[in-house]
Design a protein around this motif. Structure first.
Motif, PDB file in Angstrom:
ATOM      1  N   ILE A  56      -2.511  -1.166  19.608  1.00  0.00           N
ATOM      2  CA  ILE A  56      -1.994  -2.485  19.988  1.00  0.00           C
ATOM      3  C   ILE A  56      -0.526  -2.615  19.597  1.00  0.00           C
ATOM      4  CG2 ILE A  56      -2.207  -4.968  19.623  1.00  0.00           C
ATOM      5  CD1 ILE A  56      -5.217  -4.511  19.142  1.00  0.00           C
ATOM      6  N   SER A  57      -0.186  -2.219  18.380  1.00  0.00           N
ATOM      7  CA  SER A  57       1.190  -2.364  17.899  1.00  0.00           C
ATOM      8  C   SER A  57       2.170  -1.497  18.674  1.00  0.00           C
ATOM      9  CB  SER A  57       1.266  -2.011  16.414  1.00  0.00           C
ATOM     10  OG  SER A  57       0.542  -2.946  15.639  1.00  0.00           O
ATOM     11  N   TRP A  71      -1.786  -7.986  17.289  1.00  0.00           N
ATOM     12  CA  TRP A  71      -1.288  -8.805  18.393  1.00  0.00           C
ATOM     13  C   TRP A  71      -0.266  -9.839  17.905  1.00  0.00           C
ATOM     14  CZ3 TRP A  71      -1.247  -7.316  23.032  1.00  0.00           C
ATOM     15  CH2 TRP A  71      -2.309  -6.614  23.607  1.00  0.00           C
ATOM     16  N   ILE A 118       3.525 -10.031  19.419  1.00  0.00           N
ATOM     17  CA  ILE A 118       4.064 -11.264  20.012  1.00  0.00           C
ATOM     18  C   ILE A 118       5.354 -11.675  19.302  1.00  0.00           C
ATOM     19  CG2 ILE A 118       3.639 -13.727  20.376  1.00  0.00           C
ATOM     20  CD1 ILE A 118       0.632 -12.986  20.648  1.00  0.00           C
TER      21      ILE A 118
END
Length: 445
Positions: free
Chosen positions: A141-142, A199, A203
């Motif tokens: 994800i990162s 997440w 963001i």
């Protein structure tokens, strides 16, 4: 006759004001960056030991990946500052946009490489079978935020080159706050666990990149600079960054060798080494802030063709580096009774760390000079010399460090080798600055 000494004094005061104006906000931005990891660790730590261990492995991989591309900030700062000194703000912004486009291309390449190989990378870093799934989730994800992270590096370089270190400070602080709020909300409020932490960070990083892009785009429109990707400009930016990439990789190799040697010395030694290394890294932020000021100021002077001014500010910044190093060294000595208990209650670890801690304190004036001269030569665009000097330093440090387990001396001997490494760096940088070969003027080098 009476006014003759006034000009040097006035110049020193002017240099001092400019150094402080650039270095203080730069220090704040540098300190804000590691707070991302600390915030993530504090929030994820309450999920469980396996999750925290997974975060540790993934964060180490991400930090390594991003640090490799730090040349995006360094090379862009020098190139933009030169054009600012030459009075061509349009070309300065255009140069900065080339750096931003290069950051996006590199970020996309990293995503393509990391997503399918995440499990293998996690395994390579020795994650346990319980921590590995969490590390893989966080890493995948990162990785989506890496292009944003690299854009932040490049755009930070643009603003530093434009002699603006305040905006990066504001963005870094805002990003840290947003990251903390998003992490709490997504990890616990939305129940996403470690994925929520990843997440939230992505963001926040994308928001930081968006703010930077707004600032840079406004500057481009104001000065009539094109926003379109320019293949020749991107290629030139990449070529300028290669020597700084070699320099960074050599420095990373030194730190990895030091940690590997400490691990061979025993549990108490590696534990003490991690404490000392953490302090060493923290002290480096203060010294690196002066180096960042040096990159911006030196580049501007050389772009304006003012070699005398570049020499003067170099001399003044060396004085700053040495004085700040002395102050930091004294702070380490004075605070040592309170510092070590913050990290460990183990008497053996504290006993092992104390002599190394004193070596770190004694070496701070040398470190201050090294960071300043490093920044001066970066600002001058002297990347090839910096790469060669760091390779030489690595060649000197490696046998000195590897012989520590053979001849003894423990962690103290290892950190003596680290002090030797900084001394070699200082000598190579001092020889170069004394030669004057770095004083290449003009809007480009």
């Amino acid at each position: 006759m009476t006014q003759a000494p006034a000009r040097p004094a006035a110049d020193r005061r002017r240099h001092d004001r400019e150094i402080v104006a650039l270095a203080v906000p730069a220090f704040g931005a540098l300190v804000a960056e590691p707070l991302f990891v600390l915030a993530d660790s504090a929030i994820v730590g309450h999920l469980g030991t396996a999750q925290l261990a997974g975060l540790g492995v993934a964060s180490a991989l991400l930090t390594t990946a991003v640090s490799v591309f730090v040349f995006l900030a360094y090379a862009t700062t020098a190139a933009v500052a030169r054009r600012v000194g030459a009075g061509d703000l349009q070309a300065a912004i255009r140069q900065g946009m080339d750096g931003v486009w290069l950051a996006l291309l590199l970020g996309a390449a990293v995503i393509v490489a990391v997503l399918p190989t995440a499990p293998a990378l996690v395994d390579l870093f020795g994650a346990s079978h319980t921590a590995a799934p969490y590390a893989t989730t966080y890493l995948r994800i990162s990785a989506l935020g890496i292009p944003a992270m690299l854009v932040v590096l490049a755009a930070t370089g643009v603003l530093r080159g434009l002699q603006d270190t305040r905006t990066p400070l504001y963005v870094a602080v805002g990003g840290f706050v947003a990251n903390a709020v998003l992490n709490v909300g997504l990890v616990y409020g939305a129940g996403l666990g470690i994925a929520g932490s990843a997440w939230g960070t992505v963001i926040a990083q994308c928001a930081m990149a968006a703010v930077y892009l707004v600032v840079v785009v406004r500057g481009a429109r104001r000065h009539g600079a094109s926003l379109r990707p320019d293949a020749a400009g991107i290629r030139a930016c990449a070529q300028a960054g290669v020597p700084l990439l070699v320099r960074t990789l050599s420095l990373r190799a030194i730190l990895m060798i030091a940690t590997a040697v400490a691990a061979r010395l025993g549990d108490a030694d590696i534990a003490a080494h991690q404490i000392i290394l953490s302090l060493w890294s923290l002290l480096a932020f203060a010294l690196d802030a002066i180096a960042i000021a040096g990159q911006a100021i030196i580049g501007r002077f050389l772009g304006a063709g003012d070699t005398a001014g570049a020499r003067d500010v170099c001399r003044r910044m060396v004085q700053w580096g040495a004085v700040v190093g002395v102050v930091l060294g004294l702070l380490v000595v004075v605070s040592r009774p309170a510092f070590l208990p913050l990290f460990t209650s183990d008497a053996t670890v504290k006993h092992t760390a104390l002599p190394a801690l004193l070596l770190v304190a004694l070496s701070q004036p040398v470190c201050g000079i090294v960071y300043v001269l490093d920044g001066v030569l970066m600002g001058a665009g002297d990347g090839p010399y910096l790469a060669g000097a760091m390779i030489l330093t690595l060649a000197v440090f490696t046998p000195a460090a590897l012989l520590v387990p053979v001849f003894g001396g423990g962690l103290t001997a290892l950190w003596a080798a680290m002090a030797l490494m900084m001394t070699v760096r200082m000598l190579t940088l001092w020889i170069r600055t004394r030669s004057g070969r770095w004083l290449v003027t003009g809007a480009t080098r």
